[in-house]
Design a protein around this motif. Sequence first.
Motif, PDB file in Angstrom:
ATOM      1  N   PRO A 142       0.824  -1.213   0.000  1.00  0.00           N
ATOM      2  CA  PRO A 142       0.000   0.000   0.000  1.00  0.00           C
ATOM      3  C   PRO A 142       0.854   1.258   0.000  1.00  0.00           C
ATOM      4  CG  PRO A 142       0.039  -1.004   2.191  1.00  0.00           C
ATOM      5  CD  PRO A 142       0.761  -1.943   1.280  1.00  0.00           C
ATOM      6  N   ASN A 143       0.367   2.310  -0.666  1.00  0.00           N
ATOM      7  CA  ASN A 143       1.078   3.591  -0.721  1.00  0.00           C
ATOM      8  C   ASN A 143       2.533   3.403  -1.148  1.00  0.00           C
ATOM      9  OD1 ASN A 143      -1.233   5.000   0.312  1.00  0.00           O
ATOM     10  ND2 ASN A 143      -0.675   4.267   2.351  1.00  0.00           N
ATOM     11  N   ALA A 144       2.707   2.748  -2.295  1.00  0.00           N
ATOM     12  CA  ALA A 144       4.053   2.372  -2.743  1.00  0.00           C
ATOM     13  C   ALA A 144       4.997   3.564  -2.835  1.00  0.00           C
ATOM     14  CB  ALA A 144       3.964   1.655  -4.092  1.00  0.00           C
ATOM     15  N   LYS A 145       4.512   4.711  -3.302  1.00  0.00           N
ATOM     16  CA  LYS A 145       5.376   5.891  -3.437  1.00  0.00           C
ATOM     17  C   LYS A 145       5.955   6.308  -2.092  1.00  0.00           C
ATOM     18  CE  LYS A 145       3.331   7.960  -7.589  1.00  0.00           C
ATOM     19  NZ  LYS A 145       2.657   9.149  -8.150  1.00  0.00           N
ATOM     20  N   ASN A 146       5.159   6.164  -1.045  1.00  0.00           N
ATOM     21  CA  ASN A 146       5.615   6.566   0.282  1.00  0.00           C
ATOM     22  C   ASN A 146       6.509   5.524   0.942  1.00  0.00           C
ATOM     23  OD1 ASN A 146       4.103   8.931   0.083  1.00  0.00           O
ATOM     24  ND2 ASN A 146       2.283   7.966   0.950  1.00  0.00           N
ATOM     25  N   ARG A 147       6.624   4.347   0.320  1.00  0.00           N
ATOM     26  CA  ARG A 147       7.425   3.269   0.899  1.00  0.00           C
ATOM     27  C   ARG A 147       8.806   3.140   0.254  1.00  0.00           C
ATOM     28  NH1 ARG A 147       6.039   1.433   5.853  1.00  0.00           N
ATOM     29  NH2 ARG A 147       3.841   0.842   6.005  1.00  0.00           N
TER      30      ARG A 147
END
Length: 531
Positions: A142-147
């Motif tokens: 989830p929320n790949a950009k933030n990971r």
Amino acid sequence: MTSELLSVENLNILFQRDSQNTYAVQDLSFDIHTGETLAIVGESGSGKSISALACLGLLADSAIVTGSIHWNSQTQIKSKAPDLSEIRGSEAGIIFQEPMTSLNPLHTIKKQIGEAIRLHQKLDKARVRHRILELLDRVGIPNAKNRLESYPHQLSGGQRQRVMIAMALANHPKLLIADEPTTALDVTIEAQIIDLLQDIQRETGMAMLFISHDLGVVRQLADRVIVMKNGKIVEQGSKTQIFNKPKADYTKSLVEAKLNIRREALDKPEDVILEARNITVKFPIRKGFLQRISGFVPAVIDASFQLHPSESLGIVGESGSGKSTLARALTKLVTHTGHIYFKGDAVTSTYSALLKPYRRAVQIVFQDPFGSLSPRLSVGEIIAEGPKAHVDFDGDGYSLQQRVTDVLEEVGLEADFQDRYPHEFSGGQRQRIAIARALILKPEVIIFDEPTSALDVTVQKQIIELLLNLQQRHGLSYIFISHDISLIGTICHTMFVMKDGEIVEMGSVQKILDTPSDAYTQTLINAANRK
């Protein structure tokens, strides 16, 4: 006719120790063809994983390997081949069993996945980043950009496993060697990963060597199945034959090894042994060169529950739902707001020395026994650490060594195991060692974080039966954390379901499984019923 990708003939793997030869694998032969899935199943220590490592020449120098392994009917893979980089990661991808020890703790997941891509594909920086995000999205992060800038320790066990899967799929391999790829995943993500792997196979013709103790997953994915025990093939055949008409007694025991337990409703006493009120845990978001805090990510939100004497309470939810973080809050291992009460008394101190009586009474068995057991200490030293730390511990007049011996035998291990080290044991044995380490302090509450997720079905059943016997013998209260709602349904009296840090449903096991009120709970039950 599909082409043959991998051919293994008369593979033998042995290790020499103190002038003695120990065979890990004997006379193993199999073929894998384009587009098919071959599964290897068997109990812990049967030789499944070591056979997979041999297929890519990844064994340690101490391994003595004989037999032949051929790739694409041409390249012979040897145990000490000087250069197989063109095959590893590109032609053949591998998902290792232990994501925490396989991922580099010093590098972000963006750097690690990007490195795997750049080694085999000539892509510019922007296209590499796009490919990384595509992979992370596809495996369900989830929320790949933030990971992208997260480090492995900042991810849950299931999220780390998904990162490993993304790395293995990064270069469109012809063969994927998957060693327990769904072990740490909750049932909903597990179903997504199975669908993902099957979609990729249909699109690309990718073959899979699938190693698992989870027969439910094998039943969904495999075309052919090899059953191993003690390094040898016990039986092999089509999926239909293995599951519907097994011939070997050992295969029959694996197929039939299901927990058919349903705990009777507990007559709860008025006493409450452990209570949580409005527990909230938030992790800081740090940015910039100075790593200043720019915000907070809520991991647990306003969680409240009660645990009664001799009760088993289950906590279910997907990876990243806050289950393990809540367990760490209960054991005062992470900072939290809200209140914890033990036998009616508030647990308010944050000073380690003052928390000793509470931590002795409330023990935790962590998710990864291999990571939580010190590799530098013998088993006896590991188990004895607790009593040594709690100098006021009442040992009933027994010597420390005798107490270590007694607790090892109580969890089904031999007394002379205390002189050996964690790496010398199978996953099931390490889990028993972790249980012994908690049990020696005579706790009143034990928290189990995914106690059976990495175990094969026969050992899983043994561990659960052991825990139930220990509970009855010592009057223990348990908190079980698991992504497997069907497992919780067999061993717990009450349960609650977590999603995105919040408790979405709570009640008796029977009520929740039979008449779930929350849509997410129903999704978990439906995913579990696929197996």
